[in-house]
Design an enzyme around this catalytic site. Structure first.
Site, PDB file in Angstrom:
ATOM      1  N   SER A 132       0.762  -1.066  -0.069  1.00 53.59           N
ATOM      2  CA  SER A 132       0.067   0.086  -0.060  1.00 53.59           C
ATOM      3  C   SER A 132       0.848   1.237   0.096  1.00 53.59           C
ATOM      4  CB  SER A 132      -0.770  -0.142   1.229  1.00 53.59           C
ATOM      5  OG  SER A 132      -2.174  -0.688   0.923  1.00 53.59           O
ATOM      6  N   LYS A 182       0.625   3.530  -3.002  1.00 51.06           N
ATOM      7  CA  LYS A 182      -0.574   3.977  -3.320  1.00 51.06           C
ATOM      8  C   LYS A 182      -0.408   5.574  -3.375  1.00 51.06           C
ATOM      9  CE  LYS A 182      -3.911   0.834  -1.284  1.00 51.06           C
ATOM     10  NZ  LYS A 182      -4.504   0.130  -0.180  1.00 51.06           N
ATOM     11  N   TYR A 213      -2.117  -3.026 -10.985  1.00 53.96           N
ATOM     12  CA  TYR A 213      -2.192  -2.498  -9.449  1.00 53.96           C
ATOM     13  C   TYR A 213      -1.439  -3.822  -8.670  1.00 53.96           C
ATOM     14  CZ  TYR A 213      -4.121  -2.316  -4.756  1.00 53.96           C
ATOM     15  OH  TYR A 213      -4.206  -2.311  -3.241  1.00 53.96           O
ATOM     16  N   TYR A 222      -3.916   3.344   7.543  1.00 55.99           N
ATOM     17  CA  TYR A 222      -5.331   2.486   7.573  1.00 55.99           C
ATOM     18  C   TYR A 222      -6.348   2.883   8.604  1.00 55.99           C
ATOM     19  CZ  TYR A 222      -2.388  -0.781   5.359  1.00 55.99           C
ATOM     20  OH  TYR A 222      -1.168  -1.506   4.726  1.00 55.99           O
ATOM     21  N   VAL A 229       0.994  -3.828   3.649  1.00 48.52           N
ATOM     22  CA  VAL A 229       1.218  -5.071   4.605  1.00 48.52           C
ATOM     23  C   VAL A 229       2.460  -5.918   4.334  1.00 48.52           C
ATOM     24  CG1 VAL A 229      -1.509  -5.223   4.406  1.00 48.52           C
ATOM     25  CG2 VAL A 229      -0.364  -6.219   2.626  1.00 48.52           C
TER      26      VAL A 229
HETATM   27  N1  GLN Z   1      -1.486  -5.312  -2.379  1.00 50.48           N
HETATM   28  C1  GLN Z   1      -2.489  -5.185  -1.271  1.00 50.48           C
HETATM   29  C2  GLN Z   1      -3.794  -5.307  -1.490  1.00 50.48           C
HETATM   30  O1  GLN Z   1      -4.285  -4.736  -2.162  1.00 50.48           O
HETATM   31  C3  GLN Z   1      -1.968  -3.841  -0.575  1.00 50.48           C
HETATM   32  C4  GLN Z   1      -2.607  -3.724   0.936  1.00 50.48           C
HETATM   33  C5  GLN Z   1      -2.156  -3.240   1.847  1.00 50.48           C
HETATM   34  O2  GLN Z   1      -0.851  -3.047   1.935  1.00 50.48           O
HETATM   35  N2  GLN Z   1      -2.779  -2.654   2.769  1.00 50.48           N
HETATM   36  O3  GLN Z   1      -4.451  -5.970  -0.634  1.00 50.48           O
END
Ligand code: GLN
Length: 308
Positions: free
Chosen positions: A64, A67, A192, A244, A262
């Site tokens: 994430s 992003k 993605y 988050y 994550v």
């Molecule tokens: N690639 C992960 C997902 O889309 C990224 C989520 C994350 O790092 N919170 O679920």
């Protein structure tokens, strides 16, 4: 403020034991192999000086954290008006992969670009005639930010997530139905998952954090890589939504713009001071690096980094 590698190493040693209370991410099969007790950090100051502790050159995938990078690129390419017609600016109290608000909100647009739905909508806006062109554009941007030509992605992790991304597909198809996603959803999930599998070490991540901390200017070369306004918007999202559904608690305990993934990575950005890259794959309930959070708390208190 005094910082050196020994002091950082002491803080890493103090934070590391809490790793045993967390667990590795379980829904991306290729990420289950990480060493749970790992903890590493790098800090990049705005004069270009780096400090580090732990295995800071070990590579990990951004998940994430990517992003924020994609958001910066897409905002510069498409402008605020277009981007925020597809994705909102408000934090959610829900987990990052939640679908619930997409249906309950009257205009079915994702609440912010840091949750998966919002990030999918943002990735869909990367400019390029083909998926390959979009990917090349994103990769070139990442390489400019790190200053390292060879940053690329981990194919095993990308494939592993692509093959199991049923929830992200649901978010994608839901948004396609409601006109938020324009492109082909399978292509989008492919792009993605590659984006999330972008791979680098703590030092590269600290460098990117430093670019944001320096209002978009590369602290090493002096080049403006991200416009001031876009850097400001990204940092604001990092404060309100970056960790988050524990972003509020993080703002109180640490108080710096930060984004986690994550994989156990965290990018921090202390305005006009430094960028931080952390890797510690053991996660807490919300999906943040448990020892990484502890380490940021220790560092933030020691160096008075809170922006509040
Ligand atoms: N690639 C992960 C997902 O889309 C990224 C989520 C994350 O790092 N919170 O679920």
């Amino acid at each position: 403020m005094y910082i050196d590698n020994q002091l950082l190493a002491n803080m890493v040693d103090e934070a590391r034991p809490i790793s045993s209370e967390g667990r590795l991410v379980d829904y991306i099969p290729a990420l289950k192999k990480e060493n749970k007790d790992n903890l590493a950090v790098s800090v990049c100051f705005l004069n270009g000086e780096f400090f580090y502790a732990g295995d800071y050159l070990e590579k990990f995938t951004l998940q994430s954290i990517s992003k924020v990078i994609t958001l910066a690129l897409v905002l510069m390419d498409n402008g605020e008006e277009e981007v925020f017609s597809k994705v909102g600016m408000e934090p959610t109290g829900d987990p990052f992969n939640s679908i619930v608000k997409l249906e309950t909100n009257r205009v079915s647009k994702p609440l912010n670009p840091m949750i998966n739905a919002g990030a999918l909508a943002v990735t869909d806006m990367i400019k390029g005639a083909t998926n390959e062109e979009k990917w090349e554009r994103l990769l070139a941007f990442v390489n400019v930010l790190t200053g390292e030509e060879e940053v690329t992605y981990n194919k095993e992790v990308a494939d592993s997530e692509f093959n199991t991304a049923f929830l992200n597909r649901s978010l994608g198809y839901f948004m396609k139905q409601h006109g938020i996603i324009k492109g082909d959803v399978e292509h989008l999930i492919y792009l993605y998952t590659k984006q999330c599998a972008l791979e680098m070490n703590c030092q590269d991540l600290a460098k990117i954090g430093a670019v944001f901390a320096n209002d978009g200017m590369d602290p090493v070369t002096g080049r403006q890589l991200i416009t001031r306004d876009v850097a400001r918007i990204c940092k604001t999202f990092m404060v309100t939504c970056g960790m988050y559904n524990s972003s509020g608690e993080f703002a109180i305990k640490v108080g710096i713009p930060a984004k986690s993934g994550v994989s156990g990575g965290i990018m921090g950005s202390v305005p006009r001071k430094c960028g931080i890259g952390i890797f510690g794959p053991s996660l807490d309930e919300t999906g943040n690096s448990i020892a990484g959070l502890r380490l940021l708390e220790l560092m933030g208190n020691e160096y008075k980094w809170s922006i509040f």
